[in-house]
Design an enzyme around this catalytic site. Structure first.
Site, mmCIF file in Angstrom:
data_model
loop_
_atom_site.group_PDB
_atom_site.id
_atom_site.type_symbol
_atom_site.label_atom_id
_atom_site.label_comp_id
_atom_site.label_asym_id
_atom_site.label_seq_id
_atom_site.Cartn_x
_atom_site.Cartn_y
_atom_site.Cartn_z
ATOM 1 N N LYS A 79 -38.507 0.805 -5.725
ATOM 2 C CA LYS A 79 -37.526 1.887 -5.545
ATOM 3 C C LYS A 79 -36.438 1.673 -6.570
ATOM 4 O O LYS A 79 -36.182 0.543 -6.997
ATOM 5 C CB LYS A 79 -36.911 1.798 -4.141
ATOM 6 C CG LYS A 79 -36.283 3.079 -3.675
ATOM 7 C CD LYS A 79 -37.320 4.001 -3.064
ATOM 8 C CE LYS A 79 -36.763 5.287 -2.563
ATOM 9 N NZ LYS A 79 -37.821 6.136 -1.977
HETATM 10 P P1 NAD Z 1 -33.291 16.290 -1.148
HETATM 11 O O1 NAD Z 1 -32.172 15.736 -1.933
HETATM 12 O O2 NAD Z 1 -34.163 17.327 -1.730
HETATM 13 O O3 NAD Z 1 -32.749 16.889 0.251
HETATM 14 C C1 NAD Z 1 -31.948 16.171 1.137
HETATM 15 C C2 NAD Z 1 -31.439 17.155 2.198
HETATM 16 O O4 NAD Z 1 -30.754 16.421 3.218
HETATM 17 C C3 NAD Z 1 -30.435 18.180 1.682
HETATM 18 O O5 NAD Z 1 -30.633 19.407 2.362
HETATM 19 C C4 NAD Z 1 -29.084 17.578 2.071
HETATM 20 O O6 NAD Z 1 -28.077 18.563 2.201
HETATM 21 C C5 NAD Z 1 -29.458 16.960 3.393
HETATM 22 N N1 NAD Z 1 -28.581 15.864 3.807
HETATM 23 C C6 NAD Z 1 -28.157 14.807 3.074
HETATM 24 N N2 NAD Z 1 -27.380 14.006 3.830
HETATM 25 C C7 NAD Z 1 -27.330 14.579 5.053
HETATM 26 C C8 NAD Z 1 -26.700 14.231 6.266
HETATM 27 N N3 NAD Z 1 -25.947 13.145 6.387
HETATM 28 N N4 NAD Z 1 -26.878 15.046 7.339
HETATM 29 C C9 NAD Z 1 -27.638 16.155 7.241
HETATM 30 N N5 NAD Z 1 -28.261 16.533 6.128
HETATM 31 C C10 NAD Z 1 -28.102 15.748 5.044
HETATM 32 O O7 NAD Z 1 -34.134 14.996 -0.683
HETATM 33 P P2 NAD Z 1 -35.660 14.948 -0.229
HETATM 34 O O8 NAD Z 1 -36.491 14.637 -1.432
HETATM 35 O O9 NAD Z 1 -35.972 16.123 0.636
HETATM 36 O O10 NAD Z 1 -35.656 13.611 0.639
HETATM 37 C C11 NAD Z 1 -35.243 13.616 2.005
HETATM 38 C C12 NAD Z 1 -35.704 12.328 2.662
HETATM 39 O O11 NAD Z 1 -37.130 12.210 2.555
HETATM 40 C C13 NAD Z 1 -35.141 11.036 2.059
HETATM 41 O O12 NAD Z 1 -34.976 10.090 3.097
HETATM 42 C C14 NAD Z 1 -36.260 10.578 1.138
HETATM 43 O O13 NAD Z 1 -36.239 9.183 0.907
HETATM 44 C C15 NAD Z 1 -37.475 10.962 1.970
HETATM 45 N N6 NAD Z 1 -38.697 11.113 1.181
HETATM 46 C C16 NAD Z 1 -38.768 11.998 0.139
HETATM 47 C C17 NAD Z 1 -39.956 12.127 -0.569
HETATM 48 C C18 NAD Z 1 -40.127 13.140 -1.655
HETATM 49 O O14 NAD Z 1 -41.251 13.282 -2.159
HETATM 50 N N7 NAD Z 1 -39.101 13.873 -2.036
HETATM 51 C C19 NAD Z 1 -41.049 11.307 -0.232
HETATM 52 C C20 NAD Z 1 -40.938 10.425 0.841
HETATM 53 C C21 NAD Z 1 -39.749 10.336 1.547
#
Ligand code: NAD
Length: 391
Positions: A79
């Site tokens: 990461k």
């Molecule tokens: P992103 O940046 O596209 O979206 C994050 C979303 O969460 C946004 O809508 C933001 O406004 C919201 N957010 C942030 N902090 C918040 C809070 N405290 N309360 C409520 N909403 C909040 O990110 P993403 O890629 O969708 O990733 C989201 C999660 O999924 C993370 O934990 C990431 O590690 C995990 N994840 C992502 C992927 C991927 O392929 N993108 C893969 C595996 C895991």
């Protein structure tokens, strides 16, 4: 073995000094952690957020080791993090920061070392800039191996990668409903986080027939017991950059979304949002962990006592890394897969892993999280033993 698995193989902290387009010099902390690589090169996203720490990145890298092992792809866990708020800069300045990160970490990125991908705060455009920066510095077009996944399709990316994590989350929820005898058409769903993972999960679930009744992002939440039109909401968020202000729904807080009267809860924002206090208020029968580590350990015990069925993060959100693996193989074979092929392989893989974890949990009287960890850690231990314990 325990000590070996607890410590990362490599942990790098650095300071970037990019000059932004205004001429301002900024200082930004950045981290890369390679946790374990017994099963292959480290794989894991780049997180960009003003609040991340090296400890967060280390924990997330370890989680990637278990996730890649569980979903059965030849990668280890890694990461990286850039300690900066991406919403505070223009896209030009974000590009400057991403290129500065790539120059600083170049020696640690590559198809046999660490293969990054998007995570919170980064996206496919950033991955395109990383690929360009690496190719420029190497003085060649990078096609001899996959240096980064989640790139734009035109640069060797794969169709459906952006949606893969959310689709995978929805596939595991559908599989859980089938095992638990629940009709997906009757499920009321609440989703925290409406970025990549949350919005695509909500869209896929509404296409499966479920009713999305509450959604939130960092600006707050909205509720509507009649259901929210996810396509329409996605259009609104594209235009306005946030959920706040979406018409014809009841506004609420993030905590109210987590505790709302629903059947399925999908935390898809960030880590540690389900605390023990929140766990006591959750009404959902199923929690599908779209985010990494959304549930703190004390809350896990409470949810177990309250018989909430958890689809653990290393299984639930593994669709992204699985499709990253398809991108990695596609780039070496130089043949573009079709979207149907990608989605079909994703569905089959994640559902078969769901079944494996479910059976292991039932046969050994373990929670879904314990069963998933049991399978994943055993694989890494077996590979580490097979390599031998001497350097
Ligand atoms: P992103 O940046 O596209 O979206 C994050 C979303 O969460 C946004 O809508 C933001 O406004 C919201 N957010 C942030 N902090 C918040 C809070 N405290 N309360 C409520 N909403 C909040 O990110 P993403 O890629 O969708 O990733 C989201 C999660 O999924 C993370 O934990 C990431 O590690 C995990 N994840 C992502 C992927 C991927 O392929 N993108 C893969 C595996 C895991």
């Amino acid at each position: 073995m325990l000590n070996r698995l607890l410590e990362p193989k490599e942990r790098i902290e650095m300071t970037l000094n990019p000059t932004l387009s205004s001429g301002e010099h900024v200082q930004i902390k950045a981290f890369i952690v390679r946790h374990r690589d017994a099963l292959g090169p480290a794989k894991g996203g780049i997180r960009m957020s003003s609040t991340i720490t090296l400890e967060d990145i280390q924990g997330l890298a370890m989680e990637m080791t278990w996730k890649t092992a569980l979903i059965g792809v030849p990668f280890g866990g890694g990461k990286s993090g850039i300690c900066f708020d991406p919403s505070a800069v223009t896209s030009d300045d974000k590009e400057i920061i991403i290129r500065s990160f790539t120059r600083g970490t170049m020696r640690h990125i590559g198809p046999e070392v660490y293969v990054p991908a998007p995570d919170m705060g980064t996206n496919e455009i950033d991955m395109g800039h990383i690929r360009d920066c690496l190719a420029y510095s190497a003085g060649k077009s990078i096609t001899s191996g996959c240096y980064v996944t989640g790139k734009p399709v035109i640069l060797g990316g794969i169709l459906g990668r952006r949606e893969a994590t959310g689709r995978g989350v929805a596939f595991t929820i559908k599989a859980a409903c089938e095992k638990l005898g629940l009709d997906i058409h009757k499920q009321r769903v609440a989703v925290q986080g409406f970025g990549n993972v949350g919005s695509i999960t909500a869209l896929a679930l509404s296409e499966f027939g479920a009713n999305i009744i509450a959604v939130s992002d960092v600006t707050g939440g909205i509720k509507n017991n009649e259901g929210i039109d996810i396509n329409h909401l996605m259009g609104y968020v594209r235009e306005n950059g946030q959920i706040y202000g979406y018409p014809c729904v009841k506004e609420c807080t993030n905590e109210e979304v987590l505790a709302c009267d629903c059947d399925i809860l999908v935390p898809a924002a960030t880590q540690s949002v389900i605390t023990s206090d929140i766990a006591e208020t959750v009404k959902a029968k199923i929690i599908a962990e779209g985010a990494n580590s959304p549930t703190v350990p004390d809350a896990d015990e409470i949810l177990e006592r309250r018989k909430v069925f958890i689809i653990p993060d290393i299984l639930c959100n593994a669709g992204g890394v699985f499709v990253s693996y398809l991108e990695y193989t596609q780039e070496t074979q130089r043949e573009q897969m079709t979207l149907d092929e990608v989605n079909d392989r994703l569905n089959k893989r994640i559902v078969s892993k769901f079944d494996e974890v479910y059976d292991c949990s039932n046969q050994n009287n373990l929670t879904m999280r314990q069963a998933a960890m049991n399978i994943a850690v055993s694989k890494v231990v077996e590979a580490t033993h097979a390599m031998g314990v001497l350097p």
